[in-house]
Design a protein around this motif. Structure first.
Motif, PDB file in Angstrom:
ATOM      1  N   SER A 170       0.734  -1.297   0.021  1.00  0.00           N
ATOM      2  CA  SER A 170       0.149   0.048   0.068  1.00  0.00           C
ATOM      3  C   SER A 170       0.752   1.274   0.110  1.00  0.00           C
ATOM      4  N   GLU A 171       2.037   1.033   0.562  1.00  0.00           N
ATOM      5  CA  GLU A 171       2.807   2.354   0.702  1.00  0.00           C
ATOM      6  C   GLU A 171       3.560   2.704  -0.683  1.00  0.00           C
ATOM      7  N   TYR A 172       3.161   1.850  -1.670  1.00  0.00           N
ATOM      8  CA  TYR A 172       3.965   2.392  -3.017  1.00  0.00           C
ATOM      9  C   TYR A 172       2.998   2.122  -3.929  1.00  0.00           C
ATOM     10  N   PHE A 173       1.793   1.790  -3.653  1.00  0.00           N
ATOM     11  CA  PHE A 173       0.755   1.772  -4.830  1.00  0.00           C
ATOM     12  C   PHE A 173       0.056   3.312  -5.033  1.00  0.00           C
ATOM     13  N   ASP A 174       0.162   3.481  -6.408  1.00  0.00           N
ATOM     14  CA  ASP A 174      -0.391   4.869  -6.811  1.00  0.00           C
ATOM     15  C   ASP A 174      -1.481   4.600  -7.888  1.00  0.00           C
ATOM     16  N   TYR A 175      -2.664   4.599  -7.520  1.00  0.00           N
ATOM     17  CA  TYR A 175      -3.702   4.309  -8.615  1.00  0.00           C
ATOM     18  C   TYR A 175      -3.487   5.337  -9.495  1.00  0.00           C
ATOM     19  N   GLN A 176      -3.380   6.562  -9.252  1.00  0.00           N
ATOM     20  CA  GLN A 176      -3.618   7.572 -10.335  1.00  0.00           C
ATOM     21  C   GLN A 176      -2.242   7.319 -11.450  1.00  0.00           C
ATOM     22  N   ARG A 177      -1.368   6.791 -11.191  1.00  0.00           N
ATOM     23  CA  ARG A 177      -0.285   6.330 -12.050  1.00  0.00           C
ATOM     24  C   ARG A 177      -0.867   5.650 -13.062  1.00  0.00           C
TER      25      ARG A 177
END
Length: 620
Positions: free
Chosen positions: A537-544
């Motif tokens: 979760s600390e590295y997940f970026d949905y916008q990316r």
């Protein structure tokens, strides 16, 4: 000891350097000049996760039993080391020899979950192997994919030279023999892949063409020539007792996620839950002989020094000799002071009796997975659990001294209504009421704790729900809010805690699970934008991801939100898992009618896997 690939200076800068140094207990080192095939076996996540994976341990043991093969391990470097390796141009290396992965003959990547797809590109990139299979020549390893995500390999097809469909113990030897033969004959990579594609279970994406209709669905999926099979059939180990199994598994230097001996007792499941991919693709049930399991348990405990042993199975309660095995382990482990972990048990009188012998009831909690709160929806998903069974199981647990219960549910299941969502909180309340109504105050171990967790449903290939639609992230959050608000209305609300999963991760998982080859360009774009460790979760970026889809002209809603017709060609339809599409359609229709299908021991439902022969495939 082998010279380390990383300098002391670098090891001092990074977190948990023991992830990268190799030389663990039971790891295998060979003379590279005495083998003809070198195989890097990769789990595309951090060391602690990868070292917990049983499949790699099995293949590592199997390959290294061959005198002509040296199989080594490789895992995803954590972001701190990833940055250093990119800056200093250090190639990714295998743990055993500390030599670059790019020097190996094969790079095998096990793919356990969709959210690790960008880490596959990290592995290739750091290994200095071209990301696209089409750009590779004879100087780099053959890149192989395996594991559950290969039941729809198309989103990542462009990154792999070949995929192995099914269980690795079956035809890997045949493929390695073919490679060795062609290598001696001076044949090219392209020639090897063409011949390998003729081996059952081997899928070479470059040898198949996909045509699309104007609406974006698949028009056809065909091999490039008549020598290549149109259908790829999964491979199954039918004799589990004599199948290879690691008697001396590798023991990590640092604590792994599953820090214990793992004893696999069977494969497959009789239950037929309509949302469960594993329950469908691992059919039929195949049990391991009880005497073999007793011997393995003793050997592995002695060879590792672990202080805990766990049973591995989709449904341990369905193993026919469970009582005898558990009683043996209780006696054996008591003598050796080894703990026993018994996951995947149904909560019944036998299971509770067993767990009372092996657990500290003051510290442990019991886990139920009703998956749906209402009986109507449990019938839709074919869960095979009634409310009374759940409540009686909880009551027996409370009377046995437990006061903590965990419930796992899914939101967003097909046909779900608000009443079904509210039923989750109401079932938790009824469970707490059983505690306060049936356990005398003087025997209670404080207040009971009911923890309910909801994930959001993702339709997976080769399940009866593969035709189901999904919903936008805000819709899933709205469903979680209904549950949360209903919890607050309950009489026993102080005894109930509620957790829910991330909605945006769920939607992306749905795109990757049911996507086609067009999705690969977006995965590549996300990696180029810095995306790795999306499962964290600390590295997940949905916008990316949304930006990458937009730049590639891909509408993610096409893969998640629309209803699918019964005659649509799916990206994975060329794979034969044994379970027929006709059976899956029948089960989808049964779900819509809220009709329960009996489990395999009660009645054969004609799913199609009998053709494999052997196993526990029950007749009418």
């Amino acid at each position: 000891m082998t010279k380390l690939a990383l300098s002391d200076e670098i090891l001092m800068k990074i977190d948990k350097p023991a992830r990268y140094i190799g030389n663990e207990l039971n790891s295998v080192c060979k003379n590279k000049d005495e083998v003809s095939i070198r195989f890097a076996m990769c789990f595309p996540d951090v060391y602690e996760i990868g070292m917990s994976h049983l499949g790699i341990q099995i293949l590592y043991d199997m390959f290294n039993k061959r005198d002509d093969v040296w199989c080594e391990r490789v895992y995803s470097p954590w972001p701190d080391l990833h940055k250093i390796m990119k800056e200093e141009n250090i190639p990714l290396f295998c743990l055993e020899s500390q030599e670059p992965v790019k020097n190996m003959d094969f790079l095998g990547i096990t793919i356990q979950y969709e959210m690790c797809y960008t880490n596959i590109l990290q592995i290739l990139d750091l290994s200095q192997i071209p990301l696209l299979a089409a750009d590779r020549d004879d100087t780099v390893p053959i890149v192989i994919g395996g594991g559950p995500c290969t039941y729809n390999p198309e989103p990542i097809a462009d990154f792999f030279d070949l995929f192995y469909m099914g269980e690795g113990e079956v035809v890997y030897d045949r493929m390695l023999d073919l490679y060795q033969e062609m290598k001696r004959a001076g044949r090219s990579r392209r020639e090897f892949l063409h011949e390998a594609a003729k081996i059952p279970g081997i899928y070479v994406p470059s040898l198949y063409q996909v045509e699309y209709k104007e609406d974006g669905t698949i028009a056809s999926f065909t091999p490039v020539d008549e020598e290549i099979p149109a259908t790829v059939t999964k491979q199954l180990v039918m004799d589990m007792t004599d199948a290879v199994y690691p008697e001396k598994p590798v023991v990590p230097f640092i604590k792994a996620t599953q820090d214990r001996v793992v004893l696999e007792i069977q494969r497959g499941c009789i239950r037929g839950c309509r949302f469960c991919q594993a329950g469908m693709v691992y059919r039929p049930v195949r049990e391991k002989n009880i005497e073999r399991l007793k011997a393995l348990a003793t050997q592995m405990i002695e060879a590792t020094g672990y202080e805990e042993i766990s049973l591995s199975s989709l449904s341990s309660s369905d193993y026919s000799s469970l009582e005898e095995l558990v009683n043996f382990l209780i006696d054996e482990c008591r003598e050796r002071r080894v703990n026993i972990s018994l996951p995947s048990l149904r909560i019944d009188a036998f299971s509770l009796d067993v767990m009372s012998k092996v657990q500290d009831i003051k510290k442990s909690s019991l886990t139920f997975a009703p998956e749906a709160g209402s009986q109507r929806l449990r019938d839709v998903i074919n869960k095979g659990l009634t409310e009374e069974v759940i409540l009686n199981g909880a009551q027996m647990a409370f009377e046995g001294g437990w006061n903590k219960v965990k419930f796992y549910f899914m939101l967003g299941l097909p046909t779900e209504t608000e009443a079904d969502m509210r039923a989750i909180a109401e079932l938790a309340n009824e469970t707490a009421a059983r505690y306060y109504d049936t356990v005398p105050k003087e025997k209670r171990n404080g207040r009971c704790q009911i923890t309910i967790s909801t994930s959001f449903f993702v339709p997976k290939p080769f399940t009866p729900f593969q035709w189901a639609r999904m919903y936008p992230p805000e819709d899933y959050i709205g469903r979680a809010k209904v549950v949360n608000d209903t919890v607050k209305e309950q009489l026993n609300k102080k005894s109930i805690k509620y957790n829910w999963h991330e909605a945006d991760v769920t939607v992306l998982e749905g795109v990757l699970a049911r996507g086609d080859r067009k999705i690969g360009q977006a995965i590549l774009k996300v990696y180029e934008k810095g995306g790795i460790f999306d499962a964290w979760s600390e590295y997940f970026d949905y916008q990316r991801w949304l930006d990458a889809f937009a730049e590639c002209g891909i509408d993610p809603d096409f893969y998640t939100m629309r209803e699918r017709s019964m005659d649509e060609i799916f990206p994975w339809d060329f794979i034969d898992t044994g379970v027929t599409k006709e059976f899956l359609k029948r089960e989808w229709n049964n779900a819509m009618k809220e009709t329960v299908t009996p489990n395999c021991r009660m009645r054969c439902s004609g799913c199609g896997v009998k053709k494999f022969g052997g196993g526990v495939c029950y007749e009418n």
